[in-house]
Design a protein around this motif. Sequence first.
Motif, short mmCIF file in Angstrom:
data_model
loop_
_atom_site.label_atom_id
_atom_site.label_comp_id
_atom_site.label_asym_id
_atom_site.label_seq_id
_atom_site.Cartn_x
_atom_site.Cartn_y
_atom_site.Cartn_z
N LEU A 145 7.76 4.76 -31.45
CA LEU A 145 7.86 3.17 -31.10
C LEU A 145 6.53 2.56 -30.97
O LEU A 145 6.28 1.69 -31.47
CB LEU A 145 8.72 2.81 -29.92
N GLN A 146 5.58 3.19 -30.34
CA GLN A 146 4.18 2.72 -30.16
C GLN A 146 3.54 2.65 -31.39
O GLN A 146 2.75 1.33 -31.75
CB GLN A 146 3.21 3.29 -28.98
N ARG A 147 3.48 3.53 -32.33
CA ARG A 147 2.74 3.53 -33.46
C ARG A 147 3.33 2.46 -34.42
O ARG A 147 2.71 1.92 -35.24
CB ARG A 147 2.98 4.79 -34.12
N MET A 148 4.79 2.56 -34.47
CA MET A 148 5.48 1.33 -35.12
C MET A 148 4.85 -0.10 -34.77
O MET A 148 4.52 -0.90 -35.58
CB MET A 148 6.82 1.42 -34.90
N ALA A 149 4.66 -0.18 -33.38
CA ALA A 149 4.22 -1.49 -32.77
C ALA A 149 2.84 -1.83 -33.02
O ALA A 149 2.52 -3.22 -33.64
CB ALA A 149 4.53 -1.53 -31.50
N GLU A 150 1.92 -0.73 -33.27
CA GLU A 150 0.79 -1.12 -33.73
C GLU A 150 0.45 -1.36 -35.20
O GLU A 150 -0.20 -2.33 -35.41
CB GLU A 150 -0.12 0.23 -33.18
N SER A 151 1.15 -0.68 -35.90
CA SER A 151 1.33 -1.06 -37.38
C SER A 151 1.81 -2.35 -37.52
O SER A 151 1.20 -3.12 -38.71
CB SER A 151 1.85 0.20 -38.19
N THR A 152 2.80 -2.66 -36.77
CA THR A 152 3.40 -4.03 -37.20
C THR A 152 2.49 -5.18 -36.72
O THR A 152 2.27 -6.01 -37.34
CB THR A 152 4.69 -4.12 -36.46
N ALA A 153 1.74 -4.94 -35.70
CA ALA A 153 0.66 -5.69 -35.27
C ALA A 153 -0.36 -6.08 -36.39
O ALA A 153 -0.83 -7.11 -36.35
CB ALA A 153 0.08 -5.50 -33.75
N LYS A 154 -0.74 -5.09 -36.80
CA LYS A 154 -1.88 -5.19 -38.10
C LYS A 154 -1.22 -5.92 -39.10
O LYS A 154 -2.20 -6.73 -39.63
CB LYS A 154 -2.28 -3.80 -38.43
N ILE A 202 0.95 -8.23 -38.72
CA ILE A 202 0.75 -9.71 -38.51
C ILE A 202 -0.62 -10.26 -38.78
O ILE A 202 -0.62 -11.48 -39.19
CB ILE A 202 1.19 -9.87 -37.08
N TYR A 203 -1.68 -9.39 -38.30
CA TYR A 203 -2.99 -10.19 -38.41
C TYR A 203 -3.33 -10.37 -39.83
O TYR A 203 -4.30 -11.16 -40.13
CB TYR A 203 -4.08 -9.34 -37.40
N ARG A 204 -2.99 -9.26 -40.70
CA ARG A 204 -3.37 -9.37 -42.06
C ARG A 204 -2.47 -10.69 -42.82
O ARG A 204 -3.34 -11.22 -43.49
CB ARG A 204 -2.93 -8.10 -42.83
N ILE A 205 -1.41 -11.00 -42.23
CA ILE A 205 -0.64 -12.28 -42.89
C ILE A 205 -1.45 -13.44 -42.41
O ILE A 205 -1.58 -14.40 -43.17
CB ILE A 205 0.77 -12.17 -42.41
N ARG A 225 -3.38 -16.09 -44.91
CA ARG A 225 -2.89 -17.48 -44.85
C ARG A 225 -4.10 -18.47 -44.48
O ARG A 225 -4.35 -19.30 -45.06
CB ARG A 225 -1.91 -17.80 -43.50
N PHE A 226 -5.24 -17.96 -43.60
CA PHE A 226 -6.37 -18.59 -43.51
C PHE A 226 -7.14 -18.67 -44.78
O PHE A 226 -7.76 -19.79 -45.05
CB PHE A 226 -7.25 -17.63 -42.45
N ASN A 227 -7.37 -17.60 -45.56
CA ASN A 227 -8.12 -17.47 -46.66
C ASN A 227 -7.31 -18.68 -47.73
O ASN A 227 -8.11 -19.18 -48.46
CB ASN A 227 -8.14 -16.28 -47.38
N GLN A 275 7.55 -14.53 -42.82
CA GLN A 275 7.08 -13.08 -42.64
C GLN A 275 6.65 -12.92 -41.16
O GLN A 275 6.86 -11.98 -40.41
CB GLN A 275 6.22 -12.53 -43.56
N GLU A 276 5.53 -13.86 -40.96
CA GLU A 276 4.94 -13.62 -39.71
C GLU A 276 6.00 -13.98 -38.48
O GLU A 276 5.92 -13.38 -37.57
CB GLU A 276 3.56 -14.64 -39.44
#
Length: 337
Positions: free
Chosen positions: A154-163, A165-168, A172-174, A200-201
């Motif tokens: 679960l922790q790895r899933m959460a970490e990957s999902t957070a990354k 979110i930051y990519r999205i 969007r910023f770009n 998606q975010e």
Amino acid sequence: MKVRTLLAFLLVSVIAMAQAPVLNYYMPKTEVVVEVSYLKTELEPGMFYQYSERYLGVKDAIIEAMTMYEIESVRIFGRTVADKSRMHQVELTQKTLANMGLSLNDKGILEGVNCSAEHPQKKNGSKLEPKHKADNLSVTLPPLLEEQILSGSLQRMAESTAKQIYRIRENRFNLLFGETDHAQMDGGAMRLTLSELAKQEEQLTQLFVGKRKTELKRKMFVIDTDEYEPVLFRFSQYEGIVDSDDVSGKPYEIKVKNVKVSASHGEDKKVVCSPIYFISAGETTITITESDNLIAEKTLIMPQYGYETALPQELFLKSAPKIEFNVHTGAIRSIKQ
């Protein structure tokens, strides 16, 4: 035998002639209505709620599924009904009702003599809309990547999902500031792309912070000011409106005070009265309190606390006056000869 038949026929004729057609009308009465608007909020935690602060910096994520209630507003208003205890009967004969034509509203309340009161166009009732935007609590498949689903914990899933979110957010910023090859796309395509990224975010972020759905509800209470219970209702943070004897909720009390009864006009015994009555209405103040806090207050006109006075019969014998009544208070609006 013929004599008896003739006498019976005459008797029936006399009774039929004596039974003149009648018209019944009512005086108005004000019902007190209390409208309680309250918010129902459903909370649902996300599957990564315990990692929301670590990976997203969110400290107030929803950690437990629950439903909460909160009072939005309490409104007091009056509603006009027919007073069944104040019915008057008018015999429709030329002798007693010369130059008189009566009009009643749909409740049987007298609204005019020799005229019909104007009915203002009813405004559309305000729609009961949620005060806050409601998040969808239905189960939807979040846009997780294969690496997240197969990460093994679960922790790895959460970490990957957070990354993700930051990519999205970075994409969007770009797009917004022209730092990508897609910056030259037309306005419609840009809006569509940004909308999809935001969607998606939001879906991914809800896996951490949870979901919230808020709905505005309403309940109405009708009060008899002559006979009522002090506790109108009780309100619980976790159950909403509950019965007045349910101690799980805080009591909201109603009080009828400052009852003012109109003065009687009195009747001159020398004047022959018509069967047409009007009212000099009274008034009262209604309050709703919770503990020592004043929640709502309203002063209402109360025709049931007023005196009835009959118009003189002479008014209708020589002319056909146009009399308009206030169907809410029983007062005379206007008299025109």
